[in-house]
Design an enzyme around this catalytic site. Sequence first.
Site, PDB file in Angstrom:
ATOM      1  N   ASP A 184      -5.002  41.132 -85.135  1.00 49.26           N
ATOM      2  CA  ASP A 184      -4.799  39.461 -84.451  1.00 49.26           C
ATOM      3  C   ASP A 184      -6.702  39.294 -83.700  1.00 49.26           C
ATOM      4  O   ASP A 184      -6.848  39.661 -83.468  1.00 49.26           O
ATOM      5  CB  ASP A 184      -4.311  39.636 -83.378  1.00 49.26           C
ATOM      6  CG  ASP A 184      -3.244  37.831 -83.650  1.00 49.26           C
ATOM      7  OD1 ASP A 184      -3.476  37.205 -84.699  1.00 49.26           O
ATOM      8  OD2 ASP A 184      -1.946  38.147 -82.803  1.00 49.26           O
ATOM      9  N   CYS A 202      11.304  26.869 -47.805  1.00 49.10           N
ATOM     10  CA  CYS A 202      11.720  27.959 -48.456  1.00 49.10           C
ATOM     11  C   CYS A 202      13.216  27.492 -49.167  1.00 49.10           C
ATOM     12  O   CYS A 202      14.286  27.524 -48.444  1.00 49.10           O
ATOM     13  CB  CYS A 202      12.351  29.513 -47.670  1.00 49.10           C
ATOM     14  SG  CYS A 202      13.160  30.845 -49.377  1.00 49.10           S
ATOM     15  N   CYS A 225      16.369  30.091 -47.508  1.00 51.09           N
ATOM     16  CA  CYS A 225      16.990  30.326 -46.063  1.00 51.09           C
ATOM     17  C   CYS A 225      15.859  29.061 -45.556  1.00 51.09           C
ATOM     18  O   CYS A 225      16.524  28.764 -44.058  1.00 51.09           O
ATOM     19  CB  CYS A 225      15.911  31.217 -45.434  1.00 51.09           C
ATOM     20  SG  CYS A 225      13.626  31.390 -45.185  1.00 51.09           S
ATOM     21  N   CYS A 284       6.778  32.438 -48.065  1.00 49.95           N
ATOM     22  CA  CYS A 284       8.469  31.863 -46.886  1.00 49.95           C
ATOM     23  C   CYS A 284       7.964  32.323 -45.473  1.00 49.95           C
ATOM     24  O   CYS A 284       7.238  33.625 -45.870  1.00 49.95           O
ATOM     25  CB  CYS A 284       9.386  32.183 -47.751  1.00 49.95           C
ATOM     26  SG  CYS A 284      10.565  31.821 -46.295  1.00 49.95           S
ATOM     27  N   CYS A 344      14.855  35.827 -43.723  1.00 53.97           N
ATOM     28  CA  CYS A 344      15.056  35.339 -45.494  1.00 53.97           C
ATOM     29  C   CYS A 344      15.971  35.815 -46.190  1.00 53.97           C
ATOM     30  O   CYS A 344      15.389  37.134 -46.486  1.00 53.97           O
ATOM     31  CB  CYS A 344      13.735  34.869 -46.198  1.00 53.97           C
ATOM     32  SG  CYS A 344      14.321  33.471 -47.668  1.00 53.97           S
TER      33      CYS A 344
END
Length: 671
Positions: free
Chosen positions: A120, A411, A414, A429, A435
């Site tokens: 390619d 986030c 959470c 986060c 979380c």
Amino acid sequence: MTTRHADVAREMARLATEIERHNYLYYVKDDPVVPDAEYDRLLRELEKLEKAHPELAADDSPTRRVGARADEGFREVTHEIPMLSLANAFDPEEVAEFDERIRRRLECEVVEYVAEPKLDGLAVSLLYENGRLVRGATRGDGRAGEDVTANVRVIRSIPLKLRGEKLPTRLEVRGEVLMTRKGFERLNRRQDENDGKRYANPRNAAAGSLRQLDPAITAQRPLEFYAYGTGVFDGVKWPETHAGVLELLGEFGLRTNPHREVVEGLDGLLRAWESLNARRDELPYEIDGVVYKVNDLALQERLGFVSRAPRWALAHKFAAQEELTRVRAIEVQVGRTGAITPVARLEPVFVGGVTVSNATLHNYDEIKRLDVRVGDSVIVRRAGDVIPEVVSVLHERRPKNSREWNFPEKCPVCGSDIVFDEGGVIARCSGGLFCDAQVKETIKHFASRRAMDIEGLGSKLVEQMVDAGVIKTVADIFELDKETLVSLERLGEKSADNLLAAIDAARKTTLPRFLFALGIPQIGETTAGQLASYFGHLDAIMSAGEEALQEVPDIGPVVAHNVVEFFAQDHNREVIDALVDKAKIAWPAVQRVADDARLKGKTFVLTGSLSGMSRTEAREKLVALGAKVSSSVSGKTDYVVAGADPGSKLDKAERLGVAVIDEDALMEMLQ
Ligand code: IVH
């Protein structure tokens, strides 16, 4: 010419020949015999002589690969023999029709073909007169292309002079100029640093690099050349087959593709396609299919052409790796360590052999760079096992009312603040194990095959259990009982029993697996193995300082800091205590690698599958004996262990002359 002059001229010719020989060994054969420094020394020596005696410098001296820029643009070159294109096939039926047509026309039972990778890149024609490269041209529209002589001369795998005694008076070599995946990534990184244009894929990068007006720029681009055929040729006895032609081109010092195969009939073609399709991702460059060519040149002649393609050849394509689709939404995903990755939710599209409906957008910088918005038409790319990504946006198709996408501040899982690292690129986060997203990812990683290998505890089940509040930490896994499990939706008695048995079995593990399973940022399997064999004990690792950790091979300040940071967190220590003391997770004592360990300092690469053990086991055993296990073959590799169905690593080992051993020999070493 004085005697002294003649001596200098002779010395210059000797140096030029020597340098071209090293170019050949390095770029065509992949088998350098001198260190780079020696090559540079030869080149400098020749340069010095040419400076002192410019009248003796040859036009095609290896010091003059880089010529003047084409300020006026490229000249047009008319191809003496047109450069044709290939008919395409997308499925085995079309290949069967191709073979059938040929057999009918030739009135024969079985046809011999050559199957070779469809590279390619872009097609070029190289004209050699009496062995010297006199012209390079692009394919253009097939009838006429552009004169890129100065540019092809900077490509080191293109010889300026052919090798051998009996050379054709004229020879037009045809082949593909391409860029390797690694070269492409390097180039894009460099372009980013210099605020240059990024290329969408290796093919565009190869074409853009070859068609630079200033060959000095082309010279900095990692271009390679593979010869796959010829145009004009005069003056030597010509082979009778295409395979013979490729062989002869190799003898002339041209690079031909080693993954070609002479096969018989339809079955042979399809087998060759399957085999290359399976190895596609292991090749260092991209291929988009397999080209089939009738091997016998006299038969090729009899078959002739239709419109712009030969009847004797066919390109059997692989599944496309790039497709067009639309962005439905842009969302963010929270990873194991809290890293937030933006993802594009897409209208499902078939690409790279699977249906893709999500593609990574990497980070905020990437979104700004692409300028991608909801509703945009985008090109997605999925090459091999790589995560699908959005490579470009078709801005002219953007709907009128679209709006810029903004990074969320909280986030989505959470609600904690999202914070950016110092560079402002990686978002995280800040919720930690508060979380659920991070908890889920941590547990999934812990249970995964290469970590604690708890069969049956897959993604879906982990998410379900965390959502139901059944588990909060990895230690909770070992507290699960049957009653709790069967109370979960979708989990029957039998599955619950199996899962409990798998959890029980996971209590016996190895220290490297356990360390890897903890999910310490940037501690992969290899580093986990090195930590284990360097310190021998979990306690020793947990109490090691940053300095001590940096004594371990391959551990730098960042990783050392991560390890210390991880073990400094109370909740991590609590979980580890629960795993070791309560859940009774245990592993055999680890032999610290002594300075005189048998395989100390030896580097191994594993390829193919082993029958007696998994590759993870083999790796652990090797590391325990002091060896390093690397994922790619280089000049520094001591042994390549080839199992069944080895990949391109084996080819590379053979090319570099690295020792190849089989499973039996490995077992012997491990004894
Ligand atoms: S042979 C008459 N062999 O595919 C045959 N082409 O559509 C002409 N290509 O522009 C080509 N790998 O750039 C041939 N092993 C290979 C090839 C190959 C890639 C490209 C070539 C050409 C296009 C034909």
